[in-house]
Design a protein around this motif. Structure first.
Motif, PDB file in Angstrom:
ATOM      1  N   MET A   1       1.371   3.531 -21.948  1.00  0.00           N
ATOM      2  CA  MET A   1       1.164   3.886 -20.547  1.00  0.00           C
ATOM      3  C   MET A   1      -0.163   3.315 -20.050  1.00  0.00           C
ATOM      4  O   MET A   1      -1.171   3.440 -20.724  1.00  0.00           O
ATOM      5  N   LYS A   2      -0.111   2.663 -18.885  1.00  0.00           N
ATOM      6  CA  LYS A   2      -1.324   2.007 -18.383  1.00  0.00           C
ATOM      7  C   LYS A   2      -1.769   2.634 -17.064  1.00  0.00           C
ATOM      8  O   LYS A   2      -0.970   2.730 -16.129  1.00  0.00           O
ATOM      9  N   MET A   3      -3.044   2.995 -17.012  1.00  0.00           N
ATOM     10  CA  MET A   3      -3.597   3.587 -15.790  1.00  0.00           C
ATOM     11  C   MET A   3      -3.532   2.590 -14.629  1.00  0.00           C
ATOM     12  O   MET A   3      -3.333   2.974 -13.481  1.00  0.00           O
ATOM     13  N   SER A   4      -3.713   1.285 -14.973  1.00  0.00           N
ATOM     14  CA  SER A   4      -3.706   0.271 -13.903  1.00  0.00           C
ATOM     15  C   SER A   4      -2.322   0.200 -13.240  1.00  0.00           C
ATOM     16  O   SER A   4      -2.216   0.010 -12.027  1.00  0.00           O
ATOM     17  N   ASN A   5      -1.258   0.377 -14.037  1.00  0.00           N
ATOM     18  CA  ASN A   5       0.098   0.378 -13.478  1.00  0.00           C
ATOM     19  C   ASN A   5       0.312   1.598 -12.578  1.00  0.00           C
ATOM     20  O   ASN A   5       0.921   1.502 -11.513  1.00  0.00           O
ATOM     21  N   ILE A   6      -0.204   2.754 -13.061  1.00  0.00           N
ATOM     22  CA  ILE A   6      -0.063   3.993 -12.272  1.00  0.00           C
ATOM     23  C   ILE A   6      -0.793   3.818 -10.934  1.00  0.00           C
ATOM     24  O   ILE A   6      -0.260   4.144  -9.870  1.00  0.00           O
ATOM     25  N   ALA A   7      -2.013   3.259 -11.006  1.00  0.00           N
ATOM     26  CA  ALA A   7      -2.805   3.054  -9.779  1.00  0.00           C
ATOM     27  C   ALA A   7      -2.092   2.075  -8.838  1.00  0.00           C
ATOM     28  O   ALA A   7      -2.044   2.296  -7.625  1.00  0.00           O
ATOM     29  N   ALA A   8      -1.519   1.006  -9.417  1.00  0.00           N
ATOM     30  CA  ALA A   8      -0.836   0.000  -8.585  1.00  0.00           C
ATOM     31  C   ALA A   8       0.352   0.621  -7.854  1.00  0.00           C
ATOM     32  O   ALA A   8       0.551   0.387  -6.659  1.00  0.00           O
ATOM     33  N   TYR A   9       1.145   1.431  -8.576  1.00  0.00           N
ATOM     34  CA  TYR A   9       2.304   2.043  -7.911  1.00  0.00           C
ATOM     35  C   TYR A   9       1.856   3.107  -6.912  1.00  0.00           C
ATOM     36  O   TYR A   9       2.464   3.257  -5.839  1.00  0.00           O
ATOM     37  N   PHE A  10       0.791   3.833  -7.258  1.00  0.00           N
ATOM     38  CA  PHE A  10       0.240   4.858  -6.351  1.00  0.00           C
ATOM     39  C   PHE A  10      -0.082   4.214  -4.993  1.00  0.00           C
ATOM     40  O   PHE A  10       0.289   4.723  -3.936  1.00  0.00           O
ATOM     41  N   ILE A  11      -0.757   3.058  -5.038  1.00  0.00           N
ATOM     42  CA  ILE A  11      -1.158   2.369  -3.801  1.00  0.00           C
ATOM     43  C   ILE A  11       0.085   1.877  -3.044  1.00  0.00           C
ATOM     44  O   ILE A  11       0.209   2.079  -1.833  1.00  0.00           O
ATOM     45  N   LEU A  12       1.018   1.257  -3.769  1.00  0.00           N
ATOM     46  CA  LEU A  12       2.248   0.752  -3.138  1.00  0.00           C
ATOM     47  C   LEU A  12       3.003   1.893  -2.453  1.00  0.00           C
ATOM     48  O   LEU A  12       3.426   1.785  -1.297  1.00  0.00           O
ATOM     49  N   HIS A  13       3.143   3.014  -3.180  1.00  0.00           N
ATOM     50  CA  HIS A  13       3.895   4.164  -2.683  1.00  0.00           C
ATOM     51  C   HIS A  13       3.181   4.800  -1.486  1.00  0.00           C
ATOM     52  O   HIS A  13       3.821   5.157  -0.487  1.00  0.00           O
ATOM     53  N   ALA A  14       1.856   4.924  -1.589  1.00  0.00           N
ATOM     54  CA  ALA A  14       1.087   5.568  -0.515  1.00  0.00           C
ATOM     55  C   ALA A  14       1.217   4.763   0.781  1.00  0.00           C
ATOM     56  O   ALA A  14       1.432   5.334   1.851  1.00  0.00           O
ATOM     57  N   LYS A  15       1.120   3.442   0.686  1.00  0.00           N
ATOM     58  CA  LYS A  15       1.207   2.605   1.894  1.00  0.00           C
ATOM     59  C   LYS A  15       2.584   2.745   2.531  1.00  0.00           C
ATOM     60  O   LYS A  15       2.708   2.831   3.746  1.00  0.00           O
ATOM     61  N   SER A  16       3.620   2.755   1.674  1.00  0.00           N
ATOM     62  CA  SER A  16       4.980   2.890   2.188  1.00  0.00           C
ATOM     63  C   SER A  16       5.176   4.295   2.787  1.00  0.00           C
ATOM     64  O   SER A  16       5.807   4.452   3.829  1.00  0.00           O
ATOM     65  N   TYR A  17       4.586   5.309   2.152  1.00  0.00           N
ATOM     66  CA  TYR A  17       4.717   6.707   2.590  1.00  0.00           C
ATOM     67  C   TYR A  17       4.137   6.890   3.986  1.00  0.00           C
ATOM     68  O   TYR A  17       4.733   7.539   4.841  1.00  0.00           O
ATOM     69  N   PHE A  18       2.966   6.296   4.219  1.00  0.00           N
ATOM     70  CA  PHE A  18       2.305   6.498   5.508  1.00  0.00           C
ATOM     71  C   PHE A  18       2.982   5.746   6.647  1.00  0.00           C
ATOM     72  O   PHE A  18       2.589   5.893   7.794  1.00  0.00           O
ATOM     73  N   ARG A  19       3.990   4.931   6.321  1.00  0.00           N
ATOM     74  CA  ARG A  19       4.785   4.308   7.380  1.00  0.00           C
ATOM     75  C   ARG A  19       5.980   5.184   7.757  1.00  0.00           C
ATOM     76  O   ARG A  19       6.687   4.878   8.695  1.00  0.00           O
ATOM     77  N   SER A  20       6.203   6.243   6.987  1.00  0.00           N
ATOM     78  CA  SER A  20       7.357   7.103   7.241  1.00  0.00           C
ATOM     79  C   SER A  20       6.893   8.361   7.975  1.00  0.00           C
ATOM     80  O   SER A  20       6.296   9.263   7.386  1.00  0.00           O
ATOM     81  N   TRP A  21       7.182   8.414   9.278  1.00  0.00           N
ATOM     82  CA  TRP A  21       6.760   9.574  10.062  1.00  0.00           C
ATOM     83  C   TRP A  21       7.476  10.836   9.617  1.00  0.00           C
ATOM     84  O   TRP A  21       6.901  11.927   9.656  1.00  0.00           O
ATOM     85  N   SER A  22       8.720  10.712   9.183  1.00  0.00           N
ATOM     86  CA  SER A  22       9.456  11.914   8.777  1.00  0.00           C
ATOM     87  C   SER A  22       8.832  12.508   7.518  1.00  0.00           C
ATOM     88  O   SER A  22       8.709  13.728   7.395  1.00  0.00           O
ATOM     89  N   ALA A  23       8.396  11.645   6.584  1.00  0.00           N
ATOM     90  CA  ALA A  23       7.777  12.152   5.349  1.00  0.00           C
ATOM     91  C   ALA A  23       6.495  12.904   5.681  1.00  0.00           C
ATOM     92  O   ALA A  23       6.242  13.994   5.145  1.00  0.00           O
ATOM     93  N   ILE A  24       5.692  12.341   6.577  1.00  0.00           N
ATOM     94  CA  ILE A  24       4.431  13.000   6.944  1.00  0.00           C
ATOM     95  C   ILE A  24       4.710  14.303   7.688  1.00  0.00           C
ATOM     96  O   ILE A  24       4.056  15.319   7.446  1.00  0.00           O
ATOM     97  N   PHE A  25       5.732  14.284   8.551  1.00  0.00           N
ATOM     98  CA  PHE A  25       6.057  15.503   9.293  1.00  0.00           C
ATOM     99  C   PHE A  25       6.435  16.638   8.334  1.00  0.00           C
ATOM    100  O   PHE A  25       5.930  17.747   8.449  1.00  0.00           O
ATOM    101  N   PHE A  26       7.324  16.328   7.371  1.00  0.00           N
ATOM    102  CA  PHE A  26       7.774  17.407   6.486  1.00  0.00           C
ATOM    103  C   PHE A  26       6.684  17.859   5.508  1.00  0.00           C
ATOM    104  O   PHE A  26       6.681  19.002   5.074  1.00  0.00           O
ATOM    105  N   GLN A  27       5.746  16.963   5.180  1.00  0.00           N
ATOM    106  CA  GLN A  27       4.690  17.359   4.254  1.00  0.00           C
ATOM    107  C   GLN A  27       3.556  18.101   4.961  1.00  0.00           C
ATOM    108  O   GLN A  27       3.003  19.054   4.431  1.00  0.00           O
TER     109      GLN A  27
END
Lengths: 365, 304
Positions: A1-27
């Motif tokens: 398990m690599k921390m760099s991979n976790i960080a890379a996916y975290f960033i990818l997922h976060a950027k995609s998440y903040f483009r989804s208004w419905s996800a932010i609304f429900f959270q």
């Protein structure tokens, strides 16, 4: 398990998440709306008397005196109707919760020492029951006065020192519990969708592993929960004057409870997502898990109101321990005694996460 | 001596009673473009996914860069994969997707150069869900190249694309070929295989029914070459007098040839006789003609 991979996916997922208004609304948005709603409902302190329909079939100074005493109690606003009206039909026609009938023999019985009045109820037993208890109290008071007696034993309600009596306080742990269910619901939707669209396969080509994906999701959800829960607590304090015990120790302990609980709900969401192979089942499975858990774990109302068998069921739900632990920490500052709840939550989280990691596969069958 | 980077021996994949891949053998040499050609359901994608390590085989031996893809987790870093029906996280942009791959693959590639190579630079900040089919495929291709892989698996890379987008993808693949990359290309476009592949294996119903260079396969299975001459009846008589079999079709005369040499001899003969003909065309069967014939013949044989 690599921390760099976790960080890379975290960033990818976060950027995609903040483009989804419905996800932010429900959270964030939806829990805030619930907080505002509950806060508004339970922050009022003045009591509004309920209307009590009275039919007096025994008009006399005594019976009218009783009616007047009930009205003067401040608990009821008395509305008298004519004797020729059929009271039962009136209740049904006007959807009246409860009405008081003073029977024709009331005055004669009163002088012989055995008078009674009748509280007639309609469909809602809870409303009639509350009215009955309040009316019973008012009649007891009248009896004492007629007997020239005084109450020897009185019950006084007092809040323990150091603990706030604000009702809104009790909704803060419940709503934090609600926010932790959102990442679970996201998983229930995301897992079948990523499988169907073969996004897991694509992620595996990047060298990312399933465990790294799961951990990155937990960390991202935790950050989002911290943001949404801070917003909730601030609204509870600033708007509704909630008085929570917020010390570095209680804040850190609350964060730990949220993190441990989150692991359980992410794991459960993945497992539920695995059994959902189309959009219809996703919705059914998601709601089957979400609603019973939400209602039976004390998210919206204390479980002491629930029948005993439901209270037994609630003891098997980790969300109950999650909310109880947050309750003890944030309302009572009682963080020395939550270790059993935290331990039970941690064990459940560990088991569910382990099963999810084992059962969940990115390989094509 | 050239090195085999992929070796497949007696590979079988079953789904219950259904045999998707039925005991196939082939190898791919370093720097070679090898194409698995076949109709839908032939077993091409299953074979490729077994080689990529995303699907387990039922039996047989598979070696990719000297390792078993089912067991080696590090192999994926040496491969570039564009799967069939490529998809990505809907709200992510090409720039974010490539940055992610660059980090997880520990690659040093320039994202800008990759986007330029696949002609996707102007869409680098557009979410995946707003990209067209061709743009999505280009992103898939760019992702497959991030780690400068030793082997590229391109599974139907131009499927569903318009002719212009298809030619753009071909240009990128030709470029990769020039750079000496080993490519396993699956396609059901014969023209694509003929243009790009050094060797082709034709698959049908889980079996390889022929393998070789496109030219070899055409040579093995083609009907006679034909020379089509536009001219009058007098030319038709001259051709028959020269000992060739001619078939008149409107203004055209179709001449069956035993070899290309026959065509040269016939044209020289007509030239010597000062015959007046307007133009001529040499018709050879393409890989597509041969493929349709082979798959058709197999089905006819099985239906008998």
């Amino acid at each position: 398990m690599k921390m760099s991979n976790i960080a890379a996916y975290f960033i990818l997922h976060a950027k995609s998440y903040f483009r989804s208004w419905s996800a932010i609304f429900f959270q964030i948005g939806f829990p805030v709306i619930l907080m505002l709603l509950f806060g508004a409902i339970f922050s009022g302190s003045s009591y509004t008397p309920s209307t009590l329909i009275v039919q007096n079939d025994s008009p006399s100074p005594v019976s009218w005196g009783v009616v007047s005493a009930i009205n003067d109690s401040g608990l009821f606003h008395v509305q008298v109707i004519n004797n020729n009206v059929n009271l039962s039909q009136y209740i049904i026609k006007n959807s009246v919760g409860a009405a008081l009938l003073i029977p024709a023999n009331f005055t004669s019985n009163f002088y012989s020492g055995h008078a009674y009045v009748i509280l007639m109820g309609e469909a809602s037993p809870q409303v009639s029951s509350i009215d009955y208890q309040m009316l019973d109290g008012v009649l007891a008071e009248i009896n004492y006065k007629l007997a020239n007696a005084s109450q020897k034993l009185v019950l006084i309600s007092q809040v323990s020192s150091g603990v706030s009596d604000k009702t809104v306080n009790y909704y803060v742990p419940g709503l934090i519990g609600f926010t932790v269910l959102t990442p679970m619901f996201n998983m229930v939707y995301q897992v079948p969708n990523y499988r169907k669209e073969k996004i897991f396969r694509q992620l595996s080509f990047s060298g990312l592993t399933k465990s790294e994906w799961m951990i990155a999701n937990i960390l991202h959800s935790f950050v989002m929960l911290v943001i949404s829960d801070i917003v909730l607590v601030l609204i509870a304090i600033k708007v509704f004057g909630a008085s929570l015990i917020l010390t570095p120790a209680t804040i850190l302990l609350s964060a730990l409870i949220v993190f441990v609980g989150l692991i359980f709900f992410i794991g459960l969401g993945i497992l539920a997502g695995l059994v959902s192979d189309n959009e219809e089942t996703v919705s059914v499975v998601g709601n089957l898990i979400l609603f019973p858990m939400m209602l039976l774990s004390g998210v919206f109302f204390p479980l002491s109101f629930a029948p005993s068998y439901l209270q037994v069921i609630s003891k098997f739900l980790p969300l109950t321990y999650f909310i109880n632990a947050l309750n003890s920490t944030l309302i009572y500052g009682n963080y020395y005694t939550i270790y059993i709840q935290l331990l039970l939550l941690a064990v459940s989280s560990f088991i569910v996460f382990l099963i999810a990691a084992r059962v969940f596969s990115w390989k094509q069958k | 001596m050239s090195e085999n980077v992929i070796t497949v021996s007696n590979l079988v994949k079953k789904y219950g009673e259904f045999i998707a891949v039925n005991s196939i053998d082939f190898h791919i040499e370093r720097g070679e473009v090898f194409s698995l050609l076949g109709p839908n359901g032939a077993g091409k994608t299953t074979t490729v996914e077994i080689l990529e390590g995303v699907r387990n085989r039922t039996s047989g031996e598979v070696s990719v860069l000297g390792t078993d893809p089912e067991k080696s987790r590090s192999l994926i870093r040496k491969l570039g994969i564009l799967p069939q029906d490529f998809s990505f996280i809907y709200n992510s942009t090409p720039n974010e997707a490539l940055s992610f791959y660059k980090k997880t693959m520990h690659a040093s590639a320039s994202i800008e150069e990759l986007l330029e190579l696949v002609e996707l630079k102007e869409k680098m900040n557009t979410p995946f869900q707003k990209l067209s089919g061709g743009q999505r495929q280009k992103l898939g291709l760019a992702l497959a190249m991030v780690n400068d892989p030793e082997i590229l698996f391109l599974d139907e890379p131009t499927s569903g694309l318009d002719p212009r987008a298809r030619r753009n993808i071909w240009k990128v693949i030709e470029n990769l070929k020039k750079r000496g990359k080993t490519i396993l290309l699956t396609t059901h476009y014969l023209e694509e295989a003929e243009l790009l592949a050094d060797r082709v294996a034709i698959m049908n119903k889980g079996k390889i029914i022929d393998m070789g260079t496109p030219m070899e396969i055409v040579e093995r299975h083609h009907a006679n070459d034909r020379l089509i001459i536009r001219g009058d009846a007098e030319i038709g008589t001259l051709i028959e007098n020269a000992g060739f079999k001619a078939l008149r079709n409107g203004a055209y005369i179709e001449v069956s040839l035993n070899s290309i040499k026959d065509a040269i001899e016939l044209i020289n003969f007509l030239y010597d006789k000062k015959a007046k003909f307007e133009d001529f065309t040499l018709k050879r069967e393409s890989l597509e003609d041969v493929f349709v014939k082979m798959v058709g013949e197999l089905e006819d044989y099985e239906n008998e």
